[in-house]
Design an enzyme around this catalytic site. Structure first.
Site, PDB file in Angstrom:
ATOM      1  N   HIS A   1     -28.062  20.822  -0.548  1.00 41.98           N
ATOM      2  CA  HIS A   1     -28.033  21.447  -1.862  1.00 41.98           C
ATOM      3  C   HIS A   1     -27.058  22.614  -1.899  1.00 41.98           C
ATOM      4  O   HIS A   1     -26.980  23.349  -0.916  1.00 41.98           O
ATOM      5  CB  HIS A   1     -29.450  21.936  -2.195  1.00 41.98           C
ATOM      6  CG  HIS A   1     -29.581  22.451  -3.583  1.00 41.98           C
ATOM      7  ND1 HIS A   1     -29.560  21.615  -4.675  1.00 41.98           N
ATOM      8  CD2 HIS A   1     -29.726  23.712  -4.046  1.00 41.98           C
ATOM      9  CE1 HIS A   1     -29.685  22.362  -5.769  1.00 41.98           C
ATOM     10  NE2 HIS A   1     -29.784  23.630  -5.418  1.00 41.98           N
TER      11      HIS A   1
ATOM     12  N   GLU B   1     -26.651  14.726  -3.165  1.00 41.89           N
ATOM     13  CA  GLU B   1     -28.053  14.868  -2.766  1.00 41.89           C
ATOM     14  C   GLU B   1     -28.964  13.965  -3.595  1.00 41.89           C
ATOM     15  O   GLU B   1     -30.050  13.590  -3.161  1.00 41.89           O
ATOM     16  CB  GLU B   1     -28.510  16.328  -2.855  1.00 41.89           C
ATOM     17  CG  GLU B   1     -28.566  16.900  -4.257  1.00 41.89           C
ATOM     18  CD  GLU B   1     -28.974  18.385  -4.260  1.00 41.89           C
ATOM     19  OE1 GLU B   1     -30.051  18.700  -3.736  1.00 41.89           O
ATOM     20  OE2 GLU B   1     -28.196  19.213  -4.784  1.00 41.89           O
TER      21      GLU B   1
ATOM     22  N   CYS C   1       0.826  -1.213   0.000  1.00 46.78           N
ATOM     23  CA  CYS C   1       0.000   0.000   0.000  1.00 46.78           C
ATOM     24  C   CYS C   1       0.859   1.262   0.000  1.00 46.78           C
ATOM     25  O   CYS C   1       0.662   2.160  -0.812  1.00 46.78           O
ATOM     26  CB  CYS C   1      -0.936  -0.015   1.207  1.00 46.78           C
ATOM     27  SG  CYS C   1      -1.942   1.459   1.309  1.00 46.78           S
TER      28      CYS C   1
ATOM     29  N   CYS D   1      -1.648   1.727  -2.991  1.00 45.74           N
ATOM     30  CA  CYS D   1      -2.635   2.802  -2.796  1.00 45.74           C
ATOM     31  C   CYS D   1      -2.029   4.203  -2.751  1.00 45.74           C
ATOM     32  O   CYS D   1      -2.531   5.118  -3.415  1.00 45.74           O
ATOM     33  CB  CYS D   1      -3.395   2.623  -1.489  1.00 45.74           C
ATOM     34  SG  CYS D   1      -3.387   0.994  -0.776  1.00 45.74           S
TER      35      CYS D   1
ATOM     36  N   LYS E   1      -0.150   5.424  -5.951  1.00 40.84           N
ATOM     37  CA  LYS E   1      -1.207   5.453  -6.973  1.00 40.84           C
ATOM     38  C   LYS E   1      -2.083   6.703  -6.832  1.00 40.84           C
ATOM     39  O   LYS E   1      -2.308   7.444  -7.772  1.00 40.84           O
ATOM     40  CB  LYS E   1      -2.028   4.163  -6.844  1.00 40.84           C
ATOM     41  CG  LYS E   1      -3.173   3.958  -7.795  1.00 40.84           C
ATOM     42  CD  LYS E   1      -4.494   4.470  -7.332  1.00 40.84           C
ATOM     43  CE  LYS E   1      -5.050   3.960  -6.050  1.00 40.84           C
ATOM     44  NZ  LYS E   1      -5.632   2.658  -6.060  1.00 40.84           N
TER      45      LYS E   1
ATOM     46  N   GLU F   1      -6.997   2.319 -13.291  1.00 38.06           N
ATOM     47  CA  GLU F   1      -6.457   3.493 -12.597  1.00 38.06           C
ATOM     48  C   GLU F   1      -5.195   4.008 -13.299  1.00 38.06           C
ATOM     49  O   GLU F   1      -5.022   5.219 -13.470  1.00 38.06           O
ATOM     50  CB  GLU F   1      -6.167   3.142 -11.136  1.00 38.06           C
ATOM     51  CG  GLU F   1      -7.445   2.971 -10.332  1.00 38.06           C
ATOM     52  CD  GLU F   1      -7.238   2.476  -8.907  1.00 38.06           C
ATOM     53  OE1 GLU F   1      -8.168   2.608  -8.111  1.00 38.06           O
ATOM     54  OE2 GLU F   1      -6.148   1.952  -8.597  1.00 38.06           O
TER      55      GLU F   1
ATOM     56  N   TYR G   1      -9.253  -2.913 -11.444  1.00 35.64           N
ATOM     57  CA  TYR G   1      -9.093  -1.533 -10.973  1.00 35.64           C
ATOM     58  C   TYR G   1      -7.679  -1.005 -11.170  1.00 35.64           C
ATOM     59  O   TYR G   1      -7.498   0.169 -11.492  1.00 35.64           O
ATOM     60  CB  TYR G   1      -9.587  -1.380  -9.520  1.00 35.64           C
ATOM     61  CG  TYR G   1      -8.640  -1.821  -8.430  1.00 35.64           C
ATOM     62  CD1 TYR G   1      -7.803  -0.913  -7.808  1.00 35.64           C
ATOM     63  CD2 TYR G   1      -8.610  -3.146  -8.000  1.00 35.64           C
ATOM     64  CE1 TYR G   1      -6.948  -1.310  -6.793  1.00 35.64           C
ATOM     65  CE2 TYR G   1      -7.757  -3.552  -6.981  1.00 35.64           C
ATOM     66  CZ  TYR G   1      -6.924  -2.634  -6.387  1.00 35.64           C
ATOM     67  OH  TYR G   1      -6.077  -3.025  -5.378  1.00 35.64           O
TER      68      TYR G   1
HETATM   69  C1  LIG Z   1      -1.196  -0.679  -7.618  1.00 30.89           C
HETATM   70  C2  LIG Z   1      -2.020  -1.020  -6.391  1.00 30.89           C
HETATM   71  C3  LIG Z   1      -2.967  -0.136  -5.963  1.00 30.89           C
HETATM   72  C4  LIG Z   1      -3.726  -0.425  -4.838  1.00 30.89           C
HETATM   73  N1  LIG Z   1      -4.667   0.476  -4.442  1.00 30.89           N
HETATM   74  C5  LIG Z   1      -5.407   0.225  -3.347  1.00 30.89           C
HETATM   75  C6  LIG Z   1      -6.359   1.179  -2.883  1.00 30.89           C
HETATM   76  O1  LIG Z   1      -6.556   2.235  -3.487  1.00 30.89           O
HETATM   77  N2  LIG Z   1      -7.048   0.897  -1.757  1.00 30.89           N
HETATM   78  C7  LIG Z   1      -6.867  -0.273  -1.050  1.00 30.89           C
HETATM   79  O2  LIG Z   1      -7.513  -0.465  -0.022  1.00 30.89           O
HETATM   80  N3  LIG Z   1      -5.976  -1.203  -1.474  1.00 30.89           N
HETATM   81  C8  LIG Z   1      -5.251  -0.980  -2.594  1.00 30.89           C
HETATM   82  N4  LIG Z   1      -4.315  -1.902  -3.011  1.00 30.89           N
HETATM   83  C9  LIG Z   1      -4.206  -3.181  -2.271  1.00 30.89           C
HETATM   84  C10 LIG Z   1      -3.374  -3.023  -0.986  1.00 30.89           C
HETATM   85  O3  LIG Z   1      -2.120  -2.464  -1.315  1.00 30.89           O
HETATM   86  C11 LIG Z   1      -3.207  -4.364  -0.304  1.00 30.89           C
HETATM   87  O4  LIG Z   1      -4.483  -4.949  -0.097  1.00 30.89           O
HETATM   88  C12 LIG Z   1      -2.497  -4.247   1.039  1.00 30.89           C
HETATM   89  O5  LIG Z   1      -1.241  -3.645   0.913  1.00 30.89           O
HETATM   90  C13 LIG Z   1      -2.353  -5.631   1.678  1.00 30.89           C
HETATM   91  O6  LIG Z   1      -1.637  -5.542   2.881  1.00 30.89           O
HETATM   92  P1  LIG Z   1      -0.871  -6.810   3.456  1.00 30.89           P
HETATM   93  O7  LIG Z   1      -0.438  -6.447   4.828  1.00 30.89           O
HETATM   94  O8  LIG Z   1      -1.678  -8.025   3.280  1.00 30.89           O
HETATM   95  O9  LIG Z   1       0.389  -7.025   2.499  1.00 30.89           O
HETATM   96  P2  LIG Z   1       1.519  -6.026   2.010  1.00 30.89           P
HETATM   97  O10 LIG Z   1       1.165  -4.627   2.286  1.00 30.89           O
HETATM   98  O11 LIG Z   1       1.810  -6.417   0.625  1.00 30.89           O
HETATM   99  O12 LIG Z   1       2.763  -6.376   2.932  1.00 30.89           O
HETATM  100  C14 LIG Z   1       3.431  -7.595   2.858  1.00 30.89           C
HETATM  101  C15 LIG Z   1       4.885  -7.384   3.211  1.00 30.89           C
HETATM  102  O13 LIG Z   1       5.495  -8.645   3.449  1.00 30.89           O
HETATM  103  C16 LIG Z   1       6.813  -8.611   2.936  1.00 30.89           C
HETATM  104  N5  LIG Z   1       7.224 -10.000   2.744  1.00 30.89           N
HETATM  105  C17 LIG Z   1       6.715 -10.901   1.868  1.00 30.89           C
HETATM  106  N6  LIG Z   1       7.290 -12.105   2.050  1.00 30.89           N
HETATM  107  C18 LIG Z   1       8.198 -11.958   3.058  1.00 30.89           C
HETATM  108  C19 LIG Z   1       9.092 -12.854   3.713  1.00 30.89           C
HETATM  109  N7  LIG Z   1       9.140 -14.144   3.404  1.00 30.89           N
HETATM  110  N8  LIG Z   1       9.887 -12.364   4.707  1.00 30.89           N
HETATM  111  C20 LIG Z   1       9.818 -11.040   5.045  1.00 30.89           C
HETATM  112  N9  LIG Z   1       8.977 -10.170   4.469  1.00 30.89           N
HETATM  113  C21 LIG Z   1       8.173 -10.624   3.500  1.00 30.89           C
HETATM  114  C22 LIG Z   1       6.682  -7.795   1.682  1.00 30.89           C
HETATM  115  O14 LIG Z   1       7.925  -7.267   1.281  1.00 30.89           O
HETATM  116  C23 LIG Z   1       5.687  -6.725   2.100  1.00 30.89           C
HETATM  117  O15 LIG Z   1       6.338  -5.590   2.598  1.00 30.89           O
HETATM  118  C24 LIG Z   1      -3.522  -1.642  -4.127  1.00 30.89           C
HETATM  119  C25 LIG Z   1      -2.549  -2.543  -4.573  1.00 30.89           C
HETATM  120  C26 LIG Z   1      -1.793  -2.236  -5.696  1.00 30.89           C
HETATM  121  C27 LIG Z   1      -0.757  -3.219  -6.154  1.00 30.89           C
END
Ligand SMILES: Cc1cc2nc3c(=O)[nH]c(=O)nc-3n(C[C@H](O)[C@H](O)[C@H](O)COP(=O)(O)OP(=O)(O)OC[C@H]3O[C@@H](n4cnc5c(N)ncnc54)[C@H](O)[C@@H]3O)c2cc1C
Length: 459
Positions: free
Chosen positions: A437, A442, A43, A48, A51, A183, A179
């Site tokens: 309004h 609305e 994110c 997010c 973006k 976007e 999306y």
């Molecule tokens: C282009 C784009 C736009 C988006 N826009 C939106 C939006 O507008 N609104 C919204 O709500 N969501 C949006 N999302 C989705 C959102 O980013 C994700 O749903 C969210 O980040 C998920 O969080 P998470 O904690 O599951 O994983 P992540 O935030 O992906 O975090 C996982 C972390 O784990 C680390 N990791 C992975 N494997 C290992 C390992 N083995 N050892 C150590 N570290 C590791 C990774 O490096 C990463 O930092 C978007 C996604 C993308 C790609």
């Protein structure tokens, strides 16, 4: 009782992992977090946040043009992609530091390396060290999936690279109808690129309400984005000034860049899950129950790696509720019903609840209310764009079960409407609210005429 190095080991410092670390620490747990990349996760670093910053940048183009209708004379504006990317990177670095400060403040120990699961209570770090914990939380998120291999796939960028291109492409072909694809289409188009969107299905934005899909496509096309459906890219070849994409019908498109945004995959590969006995769902996400507990009682998983509702606020809440359940002695099941969501195209989409098709499948009687109109702001700017709003109502209970908006500020509006839908507000409740309004929103409380009634799924 076994003596563990930590009470909780979290793999992944993204949205879900960092929230879980903070709450678990506040409940008194000794927490270690491993992150192999940058703190903040998808994110903050490549999702997010960057973006939305690029979306903001892309919308100034309209403002400069529309200002003329309001009496302003704007000198020919000039845009600098390197400045935008530099400033975006500075903002991301600021947020990354804020995430790290949060972990420091709650005394969660951060290790900047990859971690994998060894067994129900042991994690192995990239440097070979083993760490034990009473609980393990997998919050590894997901990554871009570029589709099945085709010749020339190495030339294709994903959303990750799109954020850091050295210059704004003059033209770009974006394959995908979800999306993220749309976007980026809006971002590049707003900044001046010639954009073609290519999607294999019948219409863009699969899973959204059909009227929304239709309306958005029309609006994107009005803005000069070319939308091609029913085709795929079968090969990409490097040319003198860009790339030639061969399509499934044999035709060819030449663009400076080619980007695919065709799906995302949970990060489960090489994590040691199989050996530890952690079960996966069909499709690859980690299988969990409503408390985010996996098939191994001491291992939990939250966020995109579980492939439930892949959005930041959902990952955050899953992480929070996991920590309350396990360390706060308050079992908190996660509720994925009526999650408001947006598509930050221009115009943007904001939706909460059921689509018309879902409601007609699930409910005995469905009432539909909808409207399209030109906003006051667009009228004076002589901008040819129309707002679309739709209410899906359960005819038996009068409950509003779905709200769909395409238009300026749709995301901001739907966040508030989400409260009403979550509270089970009825159409009569909507009608009882006085209109504010002059606003576009609305219209949500002034839609009196029913557009359609569906009984038992029949027209
Ligand atoms: C282009 C784009 C736009 C988006 N826009 C939106 C939006 O507008 N609104 C919204 O709500 N969501 C949006 N999302 C989705 C959102 O980013 C994700 O749903 C969210 O980040 C998920 O969080 P998470 O904690 O599951 O994983 P992540 O935030 O992906 O975090 C996982 C972390 O784990 C680390 N990791 C992975 N494997 C290992 C390992 N083995 N050892 C150590 N570290 C590791 C990774 O490096 C990463 O930092 C978007 C996604 C993308 C790609």
């Amino acid at each position: 009782m076994a003596n563990y190095d930590f009470d909780l080991f979290i793999i992944g410092a993204g949205s879900g992992g960092v929230r879980a670390a903070r709450i678990a620490s506040e409940h008194g747990a000794r927490v270690m977090v491993a992150e192999e990349d940058r703190v903040g996760g998808t994110c903050v670093i490549r999702g997010c946040v960057p973006k939305k910053l690029l979306v903001y940048a892309s919308r100034y183009a309209d403002d400069f043009v529309d200002a003329a209708g309001y009496g302003w004379t704007v000198q020919q504006p000039a845009f600098s992609w390197p400045t935008l990317i530099h400033n975006k990177d500075a903002e991301i670095a600021r947020l990354e530091r804020a995430y790290m400060t949060t972990l420091e403040r709650v005394r969660a120990k951060l290790v900047k390396q990859r971690a994998v699961v060894e067994d129900a209570h042991t994690v192995c770090l990239a440097d070979g060290k083993k760490v034990t914990a009473q609980y393990i939380l997998i919050a590894t998120g997901g990554g871009a999936w570029q589709g099945n291999s085709i010749p020339g796939l190495e030339h294709v960028i994903s959303s990750n690279e799109a954020f850091d291109l050295p210059q704004l492409p003059k033209s770009i072909l974006i394959q995908g109808g979800g999306y993220i694809a749309l976007e980026f289409a809006g971002i590049f188009s707003g900044l001046g690129s010639k954009v073609t969107v290519l999607y294999r299905g019948e219409n863009i934005l699969r899973g959204f309400d059909d009227d929304v899909r239709q309306h958005l496509r029309m609006e994107l096309e009005k803005r000069g984005i070319k939308v091609i459906t029913g085709k795929t890219v079968t090969a990409v070849q490097a040319g003198a000034e860009g790339y030639y994409s061969k399509l499934s019908d044999g035709s060819m498109i030449e663009t400076e860049r080619v980007m695919f945004a065709v799906g995302r995959m949970p990060h489960v590969k090489g994590l040691g899950l199989e050996a530890a006995g952690v079960k996966l769902k069909d499709g690859g996400g980690i299988a969990v129950d409503e408390y985010s507990q996996t098939s191994v009682p001491s291992i939990y998983a939250v966020g995109d790696v579980t492939d439930r509702v892949n959005l930041t606020p959902v990952a955050i809440r899953e992480g929070h509720f996991f920590a309350d359940t396990v360390f706060g002695k308050t079992p908190r099941p996660i509720d994925h019903e009526n999650v408001p969501t947006a598509v930050f195209t221009t115009p943007e989409v904001g939706v909460v609840g059921m689509t018309e098709a879902q409601a007609r499948q699930r409910l005995a009687t469905v009432h539909i209310y909808k409207t399209t109109f030109r906003s006051m702001k667009a009228a004076m700017a002589a901008r040819e764009t129309r707002i679309f709003m739709k209410l899906v109502v359960d005819g038996s209970s009068d409950r509003v079960v779905g709200v769909h908006i395409v238009g300026q500020d749709a995301a901001e509006i739907i966040q508030s409407v989400g409260i009403a839908v979550k509270m089970k507000a009825t159409k009569a409740d909507f009608d009882a609210v006085m209109a504010l309004h002059p606003t576009a929103a609305e219209e949500l409380v002034t839609m009196r005429e029913r557009a359609a009634t569906f009984e038992n799924g029949a027209k």
